[in-house]
Design an enzyme around this catalytic site. Structure first.
Site, PDB file in Angstrom:
ATOM      1  N   ASP A   1       0.712  -1.213   0.067  1.00 20.80           N
ATOM      2  CA  ASP A   1       0.076  -0.033   0.088  1.00 20.80           C
ATOM      3  C   ASP A   1       0.777   1.223   0.105  1.00 20.80           C
ATOM      4  O   ASP A   1       1.818   1.570   0.687  1.00 20.80           O
ATOM      5  CB  ASP A   1      -1.081  -0.046   1.417  1.00 20.80           C
ATOM      6  CG  ASP A   1      -1.890   1.058   1.432  1.00 20.80           C
ATOM      7  OD1 ASP A   1      -2.767   1.334   0.337  1.00 20.80           O
ATOM      8  OD2 ASP A   1      -1.520   1.878   2.421  1.00 20.80           O
TER       9      ASP A   1
ATOM     10  N   VAL B   1       3.468   2.891  -1.267  1.00 10.47           N
ATOM     11  CA  VAL B   1       4.688   2.988  -1.012  1.00 10.47           C
ATOM     12  C   VAL B   1       5.531   4.137  -1.185  1.00 10.47           C
ATOM     13  O   VAL B   1       6.767   4.178  -0.655  1.00 10.47           O
ATOM     14  CB  VAL B   1       5.437   1.747  -2.061  1.00 10.47           C
ATOM     15  CG1 VAL B   1       4.970   0.469  -1.968  1.00 10.47           C
ATOM     16  CG2 VAL B   1       5.221   2.239  -3.470  1.00 10.47           C
TER      17      VAL B   1
ATOM     18  N   GLU C   1       1.082   0.007  -5.032  1.00  6.91           N
ATOM     19  CA  GLU C   1       0.254   1.362  -5.148  1.00  6.91           C
ATOM     20  C   GLU C   1       1.512   2.212  -5.131  1.00  6.91           C
ATOM     21  O   GLU C   1       1.769   2.253  -4.062  1.00  6.91           O
ATOM     22  CB  GLU C   1      -0.935   1.495  -4.136  1.00  6.91           C
ATOM     23  CG  GLU C   1      -1.636   2.664  -4.038  1.00  6.91           C
ATOM     24  CD  GLU C   1      -2.498   3.215  -3.304  1.00  6.91           C
ATOM     25  OE1 GLU C   1      -3.440   3.758  -3.333  1.00  6.91           O
ATOM     26  OE2 GLU C   1      -2.198   2.608  -2.065  1.00  6.91           O
TER      27      GLU C   1
ATOM     28  N   ASP D   1     -10.861   2.130  -2.917  1.00  5.86           N
ATOM     29  CA  ASP D   1     -10.754   3.626  -2.687  1.00  5.86           C
ATOM     30  C   ASP D   1     -11.691   4.372  -3.847  1.00  5.86           C
ATOM     31  O   ASP D   1     -12.409   5.146  -3.348  1.00  5.86           O
ATOM     32  CB  ASP D   1      -9.446   4.099  -3.372  1.00  5.86           C
ATOM     33  CG  ASP D   1      -8.406   3.773  -2.003  1.00  5.86           C
ATOM     34  OD1 ASP D   1      -8.997   4.079  -0.655  1.00  5.86           O
ATOM     35  OD2 ASP D   1      -7.131   3.764  -2.279  1.00  5.86           O
TER      36      ASP D   1
END
Length: 626
Positions: free
Chosen positions: A271, A273, A306, A401
């Site tokens: 997630d 990064v 991501e 999201d």
């Protein structure tokens, strides 16, 4: 209860974390650099001092402690706290930790692991994927995912977090599977069954910050960086080696390896990064990726990130200074398609016009922003990726999201006509990049997916306020009436409303059939394989119409995708060379999103050598015939 001395050899394991059970007892290890003393308090069996190992580590072997025993750590005589590397927390974030055995009768010895190409990803949240919201409940749906054509299941974060329900991105105890979903062995059975069906399982993990209610500070402030700032609060110390970065990296990398070794997970989705800030010679993302691949061997592993800045170095090889991951998620494709399909481009969608050229460029190049100016950021955005292979990008129309970043959490089926939804689905599933579906997308789930977080008190108010402010960046949400309709994250009904209604898989059978047929075509037609020698090109045909041409060495492998998201398009004038058939061939209908089996209006007759109409809100696939 008694305070006892430790027995047995602790071995050379000063940098181990958690509780490791063996035939005679359990080895406990902890890193608590701010403390001089550490002991483990085992429910019903006593308190045992752990021996200092140097550099902030404490460890000790306690005979007679077995799987199922509960324990906590006490540091410098203070209040007991859960183990940061707890393997299970049945009483929640603040309760005692449980000693867990990794013994399990696996049946996946012949499982080779996922490939880096031709995968189909399916993102799900265990708590809302089924009415039960558990691993056993999710296991019962694996056959349906196999029939759909899914090859990788990506599970939203399952590390323990504070509260009764949540998305999981506020992880506090990253080694402990969230207890309401089931036991650790329930998770193992899910993975084992998935492998038996030919489906890989990867975990979404959060290594960029810690969630509300964490216990890290009880062990040492050195867990957190003082060098860098994160938009989400406290971030891990990955590069201040004089203040414990080596131990922090061991803890995080060890967590990644734990999922691979103890649960046979096939890789990770890392997630955000960009918030894993690290100035070390080897970035922690590269270290995690290397460790995961080593732990998985001889099986393969799939690593995806991501990465908001869209940095090419993520997929570059480590010897070239890259992170070595397999793929990156691309928001650009989703944003451009959503604007094209809905017409709205406010807030972060304002960098996109939804033009046919944007859709073509996204399919040819993965990222749309590769270093040019972004209006939303008022700065250059992205990095050069014009020659990056398609399998290095993951494209999607929905994810957690993009569905929840709205006032109502509405799914795409509620935002557009069915015909348009069918047309853009074909663009995703036949596009050259790796496709990802979000749970229920395949049957056009009508239930929303909202942001939920089951905490209370001031923290709940703070989260609700922050969420309201975030979605209020969309101008329509500023409406006072809409403000009053916003779901509260801490309200259990928000969580329950987000659960899938699997009855819709039957009532919406036509759209499910469309997904299955498209994924079967992608799987069985070599022209759509990421491993084939092909060239992808495209051209604008009209205000809302475009063509994508797949060119192969063999003329019979050529394919045309014709997409029209506007009114009926006149194909009488076709001064576009990509529409030309291969020599000695003519174009014939291959597939249509308007097939009655999918709920469409019917397939119009077409002859590419004559005047014909490309229907509104339609995708057609043509193939050559000699």
């Amino acid at each position: 209860m008694f305070r006892g001395a430790l027995q047995g050899d602790i071995g050379e394991t000063p940098n181990m974390f958690g509780a490791i059970v063996d035939q005679s007892g359990t080895l406990f290890g902890v890193w608590a650099p701010d403390h001089r003393e550490a002991e483990v308090v085992v429910t019903g069996k006593g308190s045992f001092s752990l021996s200092p190992q140097g550099k902030g580590y404490f460890a000790g072997h306690v005979p007679g402690v077995t799987a199922g025993d509960r324990y906590m750590f006490r540091l410098d005589g203070g209040a007991p706290v859960p183990d940061l590397a707890s393997r299970w927390q049945p009483d929640g974030n603040d309760g005692p930790s449980v000693v867990v055995s990794d013994s399990f009768k696996w049946t996946d010895g012949d499982w080779p692991g996922p490939s880096a190409s031709d995968e189909v990803i399916y993102e799900l949240h265990i708590g809302t994927f089924t009415p039960e919201g558990t691993w056993p409940g999710a296991l019962e749906k694996l056959e349906a995912l196999k029939a759909l054509g899914v090859t990788i299941v990506q599970v939203m974060p399952i590390g323990t977090f504070k509260g009764a329900f949540g998305w999981g991105y506020d992880t506090t105890l990253p080694y402990a599977p969230f207890a309401p979903y089931g036991s650790p062995d329930d998770m193992r059975r899910f993975v084992d069954t998935a492998h038996a069906l030919g489906i890989a399982v990867i975990l979404d993990v959060v290594y960029n910050h810690v969630g509300l209610g964490d216990h890290f500070r009880a062990y040492g402030e050195q867990f957190f960086t003082k060098r860098h700032e994160s938009e989400w609060g406290a971030s891990f110390n990955y590069d201040d080696y004089e203040n414990g970065a080596s131990a922090v990296r061991d803890f995080i990398v060890g967590n990644a390896v734990y999922w691979i070794e103890a649960f046979h997970v096939d890789g990770l989705r890392l997630d955000a990064v960009q918030a894993m800030i690290d100035d070390s010679d080897e970035h922690v993302v590269a270290a995690i990726t290397r460790a995961v691949r080593t732990a998985a061997a001889p099986r393969t592993a799939y690593m995806v990130v991501e990465n908001q800045p869209q940095e090419r170095l993520m997929i570059e090889r480590p010897e070239q200074g890259g992170m070595g991951v397999d793929a990156m998620y691309s928001d650009d494709f989703q944003h451009a398609v959503r604007v094209a399909a809905t017409g709205h481009n406010d807030f972060y969608y304002r960098d996109y016009l939804g033009t046919p050229q944007e859709l073509i460029s996204a399919l040819k190049y993965g990222f749309l922003y590769q270093g040019q100016r972004s209006d939303m950021r008022d700065a250059a955005y992205g990095t050069y990726n014009l020659d990056t292979p398609a399998q290095r990008f993951v494209h999607f129309l929905e994810n957690h999201d993009q569905v929840a970043n709205s006032a109502t959490g509405a799914r795409l089926g509620a935002l557009m006509a069915p015909a348009r939804l069918r047309a853009i689905t074909a663009l995703l599933l036949l596009g050259p990049q790796t496709p990802c579906l979000f749970q229920g997308q395949e049957f056009a789930s009508s239930n929303p997916f909202l942001y939920f977080f089951g905490i209370d008190g001031e923290e709940a108010e703070s989260v609700a306020t922050g969420r309201r402010q975030s979605v209020s960046n969309f101008p329509s949400v500023v409406d006072p009436v809409m403000q009053n309709l916003l779901a509260r994250p801490d309200d259990r009904s928000t969580f329950v409303r987000s659960k899938l209604d699997w009855a819709e898989a039957e009532s919406n059978a036509p759209i499910l059939a469309l997904h299955r047929d498209l994924l079967q075509m992608r799987r069985e037609d070599p022209s759509f394989s990421q491993t084939s020698e092909r060239r992808i090109d495209g051209a604008v045909l009209g205000d809302a119409a475009l063509v994508i041409r797949v060119t192969t060495h063999d003329p019979s492998g050529h394919r045309l995708l014709l997409i029209n998201l506007g009114r009926d398009h006149n194909m009488g004038v076709t001064a576009e060379p990509l529409l030309a058939p291969p020599p000695g061939h003519r174009w014939m209908p291959y597939w249509s999103s308007e097939h009655p089996d999918y709920g469409g209006a019917g397939r119009r007759p077409m002859d590419a050598a004559a005047y014909w109409i490309l229907p509104a809100d339609c995708t057609l696939v043509l193939k050559p015939q000699a």
